[in-house]
Scaffold this motif. Structure first.
Motif, PDB file in Angstrom:
ATOM      1  N   VAL A 159       0.860  -1.221  -0.048  1.00  0.00           N
ATOM      2  CA  VAL A 159       0.006   0.117  -0.114  1.00  0.00           C
ATOM      3  C   VAL A 159       0.987   1.116   0.182  1.00  0.00           C
ATOM      4  N   ARG A 160       0.523   2.264  -0.898  1.00  0.00           N
ATOM      5  CA  ARG A 160       1.102   3.511  -0.900  1.00  0.00           C
ATOM      6  C   ARG A 160       0.012   4.654  -0.863  1.00  0.00           C
ATOM      7  N   VAL A 161       0.191   5.741  -1.053  1.00  0.00           N
ATOM      8  CA  VAL A 161      -0.766   6.757  -0.780  1.00  0.00           C
ATOM      9  C   VAL A 161      -0.388   7.892  -2.014  1.00  0.00           C
ATOM     10  N   THR A 162      -1.597   8.406  -2.652  1.00  0.00           N
ATOM     11  CA  THR A 162      -1.529   9.196  -3.825  1.00  0.00           C
ATOM     12  C   THR A 162      -1.010  10.669  -3.050  1.00  0.00           C
ATOM     13  N   ARG A 163      -0.907  11.818  -3.896  1.00  0.00           N
ATOM     14  CA  ARG A 163      -0.792  12.843  -3.524  1.00  0.00           C
ATOM     15  C   ARG A 163      -2.231  13.555  -2.981  1.00  0.00           C
ATOM     16  N   ASP A 164      -3.236  13.287  -3.348  1.00  0.00           N
ATOM     17  CA  ASP A 164      -4.362  13.517  -2.671  1.00  0.00           C
ATOM     18  C   ASP A 164      -5.163  12.620  -1.784  1.00  0.00           C
ATOM     19  N   GLY A 165      -4.084  11.480  -1.372  1.00  0.00           N
ATOM     20  CA  GLY A 165      -4.625  10.686  -0.251  1.00  0.00           C
ATOM     21  C   GLY A 165      -5.407   9.562  -0.418  1.00  0.00           C
ATOM     22  N   VAL A 166      -5.354   9.113  -1.583  1.00  0.00           N
ATOM     23  CA  VAL A 166      -5.688   7.505  -1.756  1.00  0.00           C
ATOM     24  C   VAL A 166      -5.196   6.604  -1.660  1.00  0.00           C
ATOM     25  N   LEU A 167      -5.400   5.760  -0.820  1.00  0.00           N
ATOM     26  CA  LEU A 167      -4.605   4.577  -0.609  1.00  0.00           C
ATOM     27  C   LEU A 167      -4.683   3.466  -1.758  1.00  0.00           C
ATOM     28  N   VAL A 168      -3.797   3.227  -2.387  1.00  0.00           N
ATOM     29  CA  VAL A 168      -3.554   2.438  -3.631  1.00  0.00           C
ATOM     30  C   VAL A 168      -2.756   1.225  -3.453  1.00  0.00           C
ATOM     31  N   VAL A 169      -2.829   0.061  -4.187  1.00  0.00           N
ATOM     32  CA  VAL A 169      -2.307  -1.077  -4.076  1.00  0.00           C
ATOM     33  C   VAL A 169      -1.162  -1.265  -5.122  1.00  0.00           C
ATOM     34  N   VAL A 170       0.096  -0.952  -4.652  1.00  0.00           N
ATOM     35  CA  VAL A 170       1.167  -1.102  -5.722  1.00  0.00           C
ATOM     36  C   VAL A 170       2.493  -1.107  -5.102  1.00  0.00           C
ATOM     37  N   HIS A 171       3.336  -1.905  -5.616  1.00  0.00           N
ATOM     38  CA  HIS A 171       4.731  -1.992  -4.822  1.00  0.00           C
ATOM     39  C   HIS A 171       5.582  -1.312  -5.164  1.00  0.00           C
ATOM     40  N   ASP A 172       5.949  -0.811  -6.345  1.00  0.00           N
ATOM     41  CA  ASP A 172       7.053   0.230  -6.461  1.00  0.00           C
ATOM     42  C   ASP A 172       6.830   1.569  -6.242  1.00  0.00           C
TER      43      ASP A 172
END
Length: 247
Positions: free
Chosen positions: A27-40
Motif C-alpha cells: 500500500v502507498r498513498v497518492t498526492r490527494d490521499g488515496v490508498l492504492v495497491v502498488v509495490h514500487d
C-alpha cells in the motif's frame, strides 16, 4: 500471479481461484490521499504502455493521474478499498510508504468487521508500524515486523511496537530463533517458497506461515510433500475440493 498484471484485481482473483489462504499486497498513498495497491515507488516497471507518469513517484501523482496508467489488458492500479471489496481471504497489507500508515489505520477502522479481522498490517519500517498503531492500537490481527537482517536490533522494535508476528527471509532463519519467539508468544513467518527444498525448510523450522510469488506452483510442491500433507492432512482435502469437477 505471473499470468496477470502485478497487484491488479485480476491477480488477486486468480490467487483466490488457486486456493491461497492469504494474499500479500503493498500500500502507498497518492498526492490527494488515496490508498492504492502498488509495490514500487513508480510505475516504470509495471506500466504496459508509455505514460508521462512513468518515473513520477506515486506520492507525487493524483489518483486520477495514477489511474490513467495501463498495467496491461486494460487493468488499472486498484485502491485498497477495491481490493478489500473484491477479495475474501486473509490479507497481509504491507505499508510501503510511511505516509500511508495513518490513512491505512483510518480506512481499516471504518471497514466492516469481517475486513478488519482478515488484515495483518506489516512493514519493514518500525516508524510506519508505530504511526499505524498510534492511530489504531486495536487492530484485530495485530501487526507484523519484517526483519531482513537478524543481526539488527529488531528485538527492541518488536517489543516496543507490540507486534503479533515477525516475518523473516527463509534463508536466514534458524530453528532456535523460531522456538524462542514461539515461547515468547509470537507468530513467525518465513518466505519465499520457490522449490522443494523450501518446503522442507519450512517444516524443519516449524514456522506459522510462508508465502510464494507463484502460489499455484507452491501448492503443487506442498501437495507433493508427504511430510507436509501428513502434518496438515486437511490441506490435501482442501486442494481436492478446488479441482474442477470434484464434489
Amino acid at each position: 500471479m505471473a499470468d496477470t498484471p502485478e497487484n491488479a484485481l485480476s491477480s488477486f482473483a486468480s490467487a483466490e481461484r488457486v486456493g491461497v489462504d492469504e494474499i500479500e499486497l503493498d500500500v502507498r498513498v497518492t498526492r490527494d490521499g488515496v490508498l492504492v495497491v502498488v509495490h514500487d515507488r513508480t510505475v516504470a516497471r509495471t506500466a504496459a504502455t508509455s505514460t508521462p507518469h512513468l518515473h513520477t513517484p506515486i506520492e507525487e501523482l493524483t489518483f486520477s493521474e495514477l489511474r490513467s496508467v495501463d498495467l496491461g489488458f486494460g487493468e488499472r492500479i486498484p485502491t485498497l478499498d477495491e481490493v478489500l471489496d473484491a477479495t475474501t481471504v486473509l490479507l497481509q497489507v504491507e505499508i510501503k510508504a510511511p505516509a500511508a500508515a495513518r490513512g491505512l489505520a483510518k480506512l481499516l477502522r471504518d471497514r466492516p468487521e469481517r475486513d478488519q479481522a482478515r488484515c495483518l498490517v506489516t512493514s519493514f519500517e518500525p516508524l510506519s508500524l508505530s504511526d499505524y498503531t498510534d492511530e489504531w492500537p486495536d487492530t484485530p490481527r495485530g501487526t507484523a515486523l519484517h526483519v531482513p537482517d537478524t543481526d539488527s536490533n529488531w528485538r527492541d522494535d518488536m517489543r516496543r511496537l507490540g507486534v503479533s508476528t515477525i516475518l523473516f527471509p527463509l534463508a536466514t532463519l534458524k530453528r532456535p530463533l523460531v522456538d524462542e519467539l514461539h515461547d515468547a508468544g509470537y507468530l513467525v513467518g518465513a518466505s519465499l517458497i520457490e522449490g522443494p527444498g523450501d518446503v522442507r525448510r519450512v517444516l524443519e523450522l516449524d514456522v506459522d506461515t510462508s508465502a510464494s510469488n507463484a502460489p499455484e506452483y507452491a501448492r503443487r510442491l506442498l501437495k507433493a510433500s508427504d511430510a507436509f500433507t501428513s502434518r496438515f492432512p486437511s490441506f490435501a482435502q482442501d486442494d481436492a475440493a478446488l479441482t474442477p469437477g470434484a464434489s
